[in-house]
Design a protein around this motif. Structure first.
Motif, mmCIF file in Angstrom:
data_model
loop_
_atom_site.group_PDB
_atom_site.id
_atom_site.type_symbol
_atom_site.label_atom_id
_atom_site.label_comp_id
_atom_site.label_asym_id
_atom_site.label_seq_id
_atom_site.Cartn_x
_atom_site.Cartn_y
_atom_site.Cartn_z
ATOM 1 N N ALA A 1 1.652 6.876 -6.825
ATOM 2 C CA ALA A 1 0.667 7.640 -7.183
ATOM 3 C C ALA A 1 0.878 9.418 -6.645
ATOM 4 O O ALA A 1 0.604 10.166 -7.349
ATOM 5 C CB ALA A 1 -0.648 7.409 -6.212
ATOM 6 N N ASP A 2 1.705 9.533 -5.554
ATOM 7 C CA ASP A 2 2.066 10.707 -5.192
ATOM 8 C C ASP A 2 2.844 11.300 -6.404
ATOM 9 O O ASP A 2 2.745 12.603 -6.502
ATOM 10 C CB ASP A 2 2.958 10.720 -4.003
ATOM 11 C CG ASP A 2 3.160 12.208 -3.610
ATOM 12 O OD1 ASP A 2 2.038 12.811 -2.861
ATOM 13 O OD2 ASP A 2 4.393 12.682 -3.460
ATOM 14 N N VAL B 1 1.003 -1.205 -0.151
ATOM 15 C CA VAL B 1 0.050 0.106 0.011
ATOM 16 C C VAL B 1 0.903 1.217 0.098
ATOM 17 O O VAL B 1 0.505 2.079 -0.851
ATOM 18 C CB VAL B 1 -0.752 0.215 1.093
ATOM 19 C CG1 VAL B 1 -1.834 1.532 1.282
ATOM 20 C CG2 VAL B 1 -1.881 -1.106 1.146
ATOM 21 N N GLY B 2 1.884 1.014 0.824
ATOM 22 C CA GLY B 2 2.763 2.484 0.873
ATOM 23 C C GLY B 2 3.357 2.722 -0.531
ATOM 24 O O GLY B 2 3.723 3.813 -0.995
ATOM 25 N N ALA B 3 3.996 1.526 -1.304
ATOM 26 C CA ALA B 3 4.499 1.705 -2.585
ATOM 27 C C ALA B 3 3.585 2.497 -3.518
ATOM 28 O O ALA B 3 4.036 3.382 -4.322
ATOM 29 C CB ALA B 3 5.044 0.445 -3.042
ATOM 30 N N ILE C 1 3.367 6.488 7.167
ATOM 31 C CA ILE C 1 2.247 5.946 7.735
ATOM 32 C C ILE C 1 2.274 4.332 7.833
ATOM 33 O O ILE C 1 2.674 3.567 8.693
ATOM 34 C CB ILE C 1 0.872 6.448 7.953
ATOM 35 C CG1 ILE C 1 1.207 7.842 8.590
ATOM 36 C CG2 ILE C 1 0.012 5.653 8.810
ATOM 37 C CD1 ILE C 1 -0.083 8.436 8.556
ATOM 38 N N THR C 2 2.009 3.833 6.280
ATOM 39 C CA THR C 2 1.794 2.653 6.039
ATOM 40 C C THR C 2 3.320 1.867 6.135
ATOM 41 O O THR C 2 3.495 0.622 6.685
ATOM 42 C CB THR C 2 1.489 2.434 4.618
ATOM 43 O OG1 THR C 2 2.270 3.170 3.765
ATOM 44 C CG2 THR C 2 -0.055 2.813 4.623
ATOM 45 N N THR C 3 4.481 2.536 5.731
ATOM 46 C CA THR C 3 5.696 1.829 5.866
ATOM 47 C C THR C 3 5.999 1.842 7.292
ATOM 48 O O THR C 3 6.896 0.862 7.453
ATOM 49 C CB THR C 3 6.660 2.407 4.750
ATOM 50 O OG1 THR C 3 6.941 3.751 5.237
ATOM 51 C CG2 THR C 3 6.294 2.265 3.378
ATOM 52 N N LEU D 1 -0.231 12.033 -0.228
ATOM 53 C CA LEU D 1 -0.029 10.650 -0.246
ATOM 54 C C LEU D 1 1.318 10.128 0.053
ATOM 55 O O LEU D 1 1.690 9.229 0.754
ATOM 56 C CB LEU D 1 -0.106 10.116 -1.623
ATOM 57 C CG LEU D 1 -1.579 10.339 -2.325
ATOM 58 C CD1 LEU D 1 -1.686 9.601 -3.559
ATOM 59 C CD2 LEU D 1 -2.626 9.760 -1.218
ATOM 60 N N HIS D 2 2.496 11.041 -0.170
ATOM 61 C CA HIS D 2 3.765 10.795 0.641
ATOM 62 C C HIS D 2 3.484 10.434 2.189
ATOM 63 O O HIS D 2 4.477 9.686 2.825
ATOM 64 C CB HIS D 2 4.741 11.832 0.210
ATOM 65 C CG HIS D 2 6.078 11.282 0.655
ATOM 66 N ND1 HIS D 2 6.606 10.407 -0.099
ATOM 67 C CD2 HIS D 2 7.139 11.566 1.504
ATOM 68 C CE1 HIS D 2 7.911 10.134 0.056
ATOM 69 N NE2 HIS D 2 8.121 10.966 1.279
ATOM 70 N N GLY D 3 2.782 11.586 2.696
ATOM 71 C CA GLY D 3 2.772 11.127 4.204
ATOM 72 C C GLY D 3 1.895 9.863 4.508
ATOM 73 O O GLY D 3 2.451 9.289 5.558
ATOM 74 N N TRP D 4 1.055 9.332 3.942
ATOM 75 C CA TRP D 4 0.613 7.892 3.903
ATOM 76 C C TRP D 4 1.434 7.056 3.643
ATOM 77 O O TRP D 4 1.535 5.778 4.283
ATOM 78 C CB TRP D 4 -0.758 7.869 2.989
ATOM 79 C CG TRP D 4 -2.002 8.603 3.359
ATOM 80 C CD1 TRP D 4 -2.598 9.689 2.914
ATOM 81 C CD2 TRP D 4 -2.672 8.104 4.656
ATOM 82 N NE1 TRP D 4 -3.524 9.921 3.521
ATOM 83 C CE2 TRP D 4 -3.816 9.122 4.658
ATOM 84 C CE3 TRP D 4 -2.725 7.288 5.507
ATOM 85 C CZ2 TRP D 4 -4.728 9.095 5.769
ATOM 86 C CZ3 TRP D 4 -3.719 7.165 6.551
ATOM 87 C CH2 TRP D 4 -4.521 7.978 6.431
#
Length: 323
Positions: A211-212, A204-206, A242-244, A236-239
């Motif tokens: 996408a960012d 998901v992070g990738a 969080i995900t990674t 999205l880079h903030g996400w």
């Protein structure tokens, strides 16, 4: 269609909506980094260039420090957690300043932190000499990559190297899982859960990362339409942070769980303790003395590595009192 959508959103203003204001003073001066992500610069405070990309590192810092103090594992395991927190600190400084020097700290710390984690899972059954040779080999390779990255900055090459190292770490964990479940079958379910959720978080992070990059124009237009704070959701880079953060932490806990499972006494209980339902850590109970030293010895006659013991030999951690 997009124009109509923008007009509708522009007319639906409320008291909870603020416009972006990317024209604040540049406290850190003009950006000098070779990479500038999709988040607009200096729109919240003049002290932070990319606000969400900076504050989203609070979670990986917390998880890294939490794991450092909670792990019952070896010093290498503690350093793996601690170095992951160090990566997040470097990321904070980079996104807050957008300076090339901090960009190097951010990118290279990712490689060295992963190198520490790789060393921790490959050195478990090695002698002191073998561990030293492995450490020199790993860090020589990473240093060579770092020099190349400094001389010829290339985000794609950096991503490939980093991703390859993460996959190497995962492959070793899968290999160790096959061994530990022979000794402790009850550990298989939690291990699958940790590695599975961690892998999903990385994937998901990738997706968020790419996408960012590729949808940046549309993300900026949408954020400016909806304003703040709703626009934060499209950073999205903030996400990715969080995900990674969860992905890396779950991988490290899985490795911690595996190595402790291969090292403790057979009559000692190993379990995962979950904080807030999403933050696991490894706990060992039934120790004769909770003030035990982390000394790994081979269970067969106390032999040390290098005296003919195979990697499949069962290791344990001896508890020692402090007389």
């Amino acid at each position: 269609m997009i124009t109509d959508f923008e007009e509708i959103l522009a007319n639906q203003t409320t008291e909870l909506r603020w416009s972006y204001n990317p024209s604040l003073p540049l406290i850190w001066g003009p950006p000098t980094s070779t990479t500038n992500f999709c988040e607009e610069d200096y729109y919240i405070t003049p002290y932070i260039a990319e606000f969400i990309n900076t504050v989203s590192n609070i979670l990986p810092i917390y998880l890294g420090l939490y794991g450092t103090f909670k792990t019952p594992g070896s010093i290498a395991t503690q350093l793996s957690y601690l170095s992951s927190a160090g990566v997040a600190f470097g990321s904070c400084f980079f996104h807050a300043t957008l300076k090339h020097e901090m960009e190097l700290v951010d990118g290279l710390s990712m490689l060295y932190s992963t190198a520490v984690a790789i060393f921790s899972v490959f050195s478990i059954h090695l002698s002191t000499v073998g561990s030293a040779v492995l450490a020199v080999g790993i860090f020589t390779l990473v240093t060579a990559v770092s020099i190349g990255q400094y001389a010829y900055p290339n985000p794609t090459l950096h991503g490939i190297c980093f991703g390859g190292m993460v996959l190497m770490f995962l492959g070793r964990c899968i290999q160790l899982r096959r061994r530990v479940v022979k000794l402790r079958p009850e550990m298989d379910g939690p291990l699958v859960r940790l590695l599975g959720i961690g892998s999903v978080m990385w994937i998901v992070g990738a997706v968020m990362w790419w996408a960012d990059w590729w949808a940046c124009e549309y993300l900026i237009r949408w954020r400016r339409c909806v304003g703040l704070p709703v626009g934060f959701m499209a950073e999205l880079h903030g996400w990715w942070h969080i995900t990674t953060a969860f992905g890396a932490y779950y991988y490290l806990v899985a490795a911690d769980y595996l190595m402790v499972g291969l090292m403790v006494e057979p009559d000692e209980k190993i379990e995962l303790r979950w904080s807030m339902g999403v933050v696991p850590d490894v706990m060992v109970s039934q120790l004769k003395d909770t003030r035990w030293y982390k000394v790994a010895v081979c269970s067969r006659g106390g032999k040390t590595p290098g005296q003919g013991e195979s990697e499949d030999a069962l290791w344990h951690v001896t508890a020692a009192s402090r007389d």
